[in-house]
Write a protein that holds these residues in place. Structure first.
Motif, mmCIF file in Angstrom:
data_model
loop_
_atom_site.group_PDB
_atom_site.id
_atom_site.type_symbol
_atom_site.label_atom_id
_atom_site.label_comp_id
_atom_site.label_asym_id
_atom_site.label_seq_id
_atom_site.Cartn_x
_atom_site.Cartn_y
_atom_site.Cartn_z
ATOM 1 N N ALA A 22 0.831 -1.201 0.000
ATOM 2 C CA ALA A 22 0.000 0.000 0.000
ATOM 3 C C ALA A 22 0.869 1.257 0.000
ATOM 4 O O ALA A 22 0.587 2.218 -0.721
ATOM 5 C CB ALA A 22 -0.924 -0.004 1.207
ATOM 6 N N LYS A 27 -0.752 4.676 -1.512
ATOM 7 C CA LYS A 27 -2.004 4.704 -0.756
ATOM 8 C C LYS A 27 -1.836 5.290 0.640
ATOM 9 O O LYS A 27 -2.814 5.506 1.339
ATOM 10 C CB LYS A 27 -2.573 3.277 -0.614
ATOM 11 C CG LYS A 27 -2.780 2.558 -1.918
ATOM 12 C CD LYS A 27 -3.872 3.189 -2.714
ATOM 13 C CE LYS A 27 -4.142 2.369 -3.964
ATOM 14 N NZ LYS A 27 -5.027 3.036 -4.882
ATOM 15 N N SER A 50 -5.470 5.308 2.325
ATOM 16 C CA SER A 50 -6.552 4.934 1.410
ATOM 17 C C SER A 50 -6.558 3.419 1.289
ATOM 18 O O SER A 50 -5.554 2.817 0.928
ATOM 19 C CB SER A 50 -6.328 5.549 0.036
ATOM 20 O OG SER A 50 -6.253 6.939 0.125
ATOM 21 N N LYS A 51 -7.698 2.832 1.599
ATOM 22 C CA LYS A 51 -7.824 1.377 1.519
ATOM 23 C C LYS A 51 -9.213 1.067 1.000
ATOM 24 O O LYS A 51 -10.203 1.499 1.574
ATOM 25 C CB LYS A 51 -7.602 0.755 2.898
ATOM 26 C CG LYS A 51 -7.608 -0.737 2.903
ATOM 27 C CD LYS A 51 -7.315 -1.254 4.292
ATOM 28 C CE LYS A 51 -7.370 -2.759 4.299
ATOM 29 N NZ LYS A 51 -7.284 -3.299 5.653
ATOM 30 N N ASP A 52 -9.293 0.333 -0.099
ATOM 31 C CA ASP A 52 -10.542 0.088 -0.807
ATOM 32 C C ASP A 52 -11.138 1.441 -1.194
ATOM 33 O O ASP A 52 -10.473 2.241 -1.799
ATOM 34 C CB ASP A 52 -11.495 -0.757 0.045
ATOM 35 C CG ASP A 52 -10.916 -2.127 0.375
ATOM 36 O OD1 ASP A 52 -10.174 -2.651 -0.471
ATOM 37 O OD2 ASP A 52 -11.193 -2.651 1.463
ATOM 38 N N GLN A 53 -12.382 1.711 -0.817
ATOM 39 C CA GLN A 53 -12.988 3.001 -1.145
ATOM 40 C C GLN A 53 -12.949 3.956 0.047
ATOM 41 O O GLN A 53 -13.507 5.039 -0.005
ATOM 42 C CB GLN A 53 -14.449 2.835 -1.573
ATOM 43 C CG GLN A 53 -14.625 2.203 -2.918
ATOM 44 C CD GLN A 53 -14.554 0.699 -2.882
ATOM 45 O OE1 GLN A 53 -14.681 0.095 -1.827
ATOM 46 N NE2 GLN A 53 -14.343 0.079 -4.023
ATOM 47 N N TYR A 54 -12.292 3.569 1.117
ATOM 48 C CA TYR A 54 -12.288 4.358 2.340
ATOM 49 C C TYR A 54 -10.973 5.106 2.509
ATOM 50 O O TYR A 54 -9.919 4.648 2.085
ATOM 51 C CB TYR A 54 -12.527 3.458 3.554
ATOM 52 C CG TYR A 54 -13.795 2.662 3.442
ATOM 53 C CD1 TYR A 54 -15.033 3.288 3.521
ATOM 54 C CD2 TYR A 54 -13.770 1.296 3.222
ATOM 55 C CE1 TYR A 54 -16.205 2.566 3.400
ATOM 56 C CE2 TYR A 54 -14.939 0.570 3.113
ATOM 57 C CZ TYR A 54 -16.156 1.208 3.199
ATOM 58 O OH TYR A 54 -17.309 0.498 3.074
ATOM 59 N N ARG A 87 -16.148 8.689 5.969
ATOM 60 C CA ARG A 87 -16.224 7.226 5.885
ATOM 61 C C ARG A 87 -17.633 6.731 6.162
ATOM 62 O O ARG A 87 -18.126 5.816 5.502
ATOM 63 C CB ARG A 87 -15.235 6.568 6.850
ATOM 64 C CG ARG A 87 -13.845 6.480 6.323
ATOM 65 C CD ARG A 87 -12.912 5.616 7.132
ATOM 66 N NE ARG A 87 -12.950 5.860 8.563
ATOM 67 C CZ ARG A 87 -13.547 5.067 9.448
ATOM 68 N NH1 ARG A 87 -14.144 3.971 9.070
ATOM 69 N NH2 ARG A 87 -13.527 5.361 10.734
ATOM 70 N N GLU A 90 -19.721 7.236 3.147
ATOM 71 C CA GLU A 90 -19.387 6.240 2.123
ATOM 72 C C GLU A 90 -20.042 4.896 2.442
ATOM 73 O O GLU A 90 -20.567 4.216 1.565
ATOM 74 C CB GLU A 90 -17.870 6.081 2.013
ATOM 75 C CG GLU A 90 -17.413 5.064 1.007
ATOM 76 C CD GLU A 90 -17.741 5.421 -0.424
ATOM 77 O OE1 GLU A 90 -17.778 4.500 -1.258
ATOM 78 O OE2 GLU A 90 -17.955 6.600 -0.729
ATOM 79 N N ARG A 94 -22.805 3.067 0.050
ATOM 80 C CA ARG A 94 -22.638 1.697 -0.456
ATOM 81 C C ARG A 94 -23.779 0.797 -0.015
ATOM 82 O O ARG A 94 -24.246 -0.055 -0.767
ATOM 83 C CB ARG A 94 -21.289 1.136 -0.012
ATOM 84 C CG ARG A 94 -20.127 1.845 -0.692
ATOM 85 C CD ARG A 94 -18.826 1.265 -0.294
ATOM 86 N NE ARG A 94 -18.758 -0.091 -0.826
ATOM 87 C CZ ARG A 94 -17.704 -0.868 -0.714
ATOM 88 N NH1 ARG A 94 -16.641 -0.437 -0.111
ATOM 89 N NH2 ARG A 94 -17.709 -2.080 -1.208
ATOM 90 N N ARG A 98 -26.417 -1.138 -2.532
ATOM 91 C CA ARG A 98 -26.630 -2.571 -2.432
ATOM 92 C C ARG A 98 -28.114 -2.894 -2.316
ATOM 93 O O ARG A 98 -28.585 -3.904 -2.845
ATOM 94 C CB ARG A 98 -25.877 -3.123 -1.225
ATOM 95 C CG ARG A 98 -25.498 -4.544 -1.355
ATOM 96 C CD ARG A 98 -24.588 -5.041 -0.262
ATOM 97 N NE ARG A 98 -24.000 -3.980 0.528
ATOM 98 C CZ ARG A 98 -23.850 -4.013 1.837
ATOM 99 N NH1 ARG A 98 -24.247 -5.051 2.519
ATOM 100 N NH2 ARG A 98 -23.304 -3.016 2.493
#
Length: 124
Positions: A22, A27, A50-54, A87, A90, A94, A98
Motif C-alpha cells: 500500500a 495509498k 486509502s484502503k478500498d474506497q475508504y 467514511r 461512504e 454503499r 446494495r
C-alpha cells in the motif's frame, strides 16, 4: 518506528507485506507526501491512508511494535471528525446502492447455470 510496522500494529493492514504494498502504491501519505515503508514516524505524525474506497485521516498518538487487540490498537491513533463523517457517508452510500441492486435468494443450481451460459453465448 518504521511506518509499515506501525500500520500493521495499528491493524490497518493484516500483514506487513500488505502495508508495504500500500505504501509503495501511493495509498499512504505522511504529512501530505508519499513515503517509503522504512520511513521513521513518531507521535504527532499525520497520515492519510486509502484502503478500498475508504480514506482515513489520522494523527499518530502512540507507537507500538507489537500487534495488539483491536481496542488497544485504536488507542494508537486519533481520527479526525471529517474523516469519520466521510467514511460513514461512504458506508451509507454503499449500503444504499446494495439495497437497490438485484440480490438473488440463492446461487443458481447446475441446470440454471447451463441456461445462463447458453444465454450468454447465444442460442445454439
Amino acid at each position: 518506528m518504521r511506518l509499515d510496522k506501525w500500520l500493521w500494529a495499528a491493524r490497518f493492514f493484516k500483514t506487513r507485506q500488505l502495508a508495504i504494498d500500500a505504501i509503495n502504491g501511493g495509498k499512504v501519505h505522511l504529512n501530505g507526501q508519499r513515503v517509503k515503508p522504512g520511513k521513521e514516524i513518531g507521535v504527532g505524525a499525520k497520515l492519510r491512508i486509502s484502503k478500498d474506497q475508504y480514506v482515513w485521516d489520522i494523527t499518530v498518538r502512540a507507537l507500538s511494535a507489537q500487534r495488539r487487540p483491536a481496542p488497544e490498537a485504536a488507542l494508537l491513533y486519533e481520527e479526525t471528525p471529517e474523516s469519520i463523517a466521510r467514511r460513514q457517508a461512504e458506508v451509507a452510500r454503499r449500503r444504499e446502492e446494495r439495497s437497490f441492486g438485484f440480490q438473488p435468494e440463492a446461487k443458481p443450481n447446475k441446470k440454471e447455470r447451463r441456461l445462463i451460459h447458453r444465454f450468454k453465448r447465444g442460442v445454439e
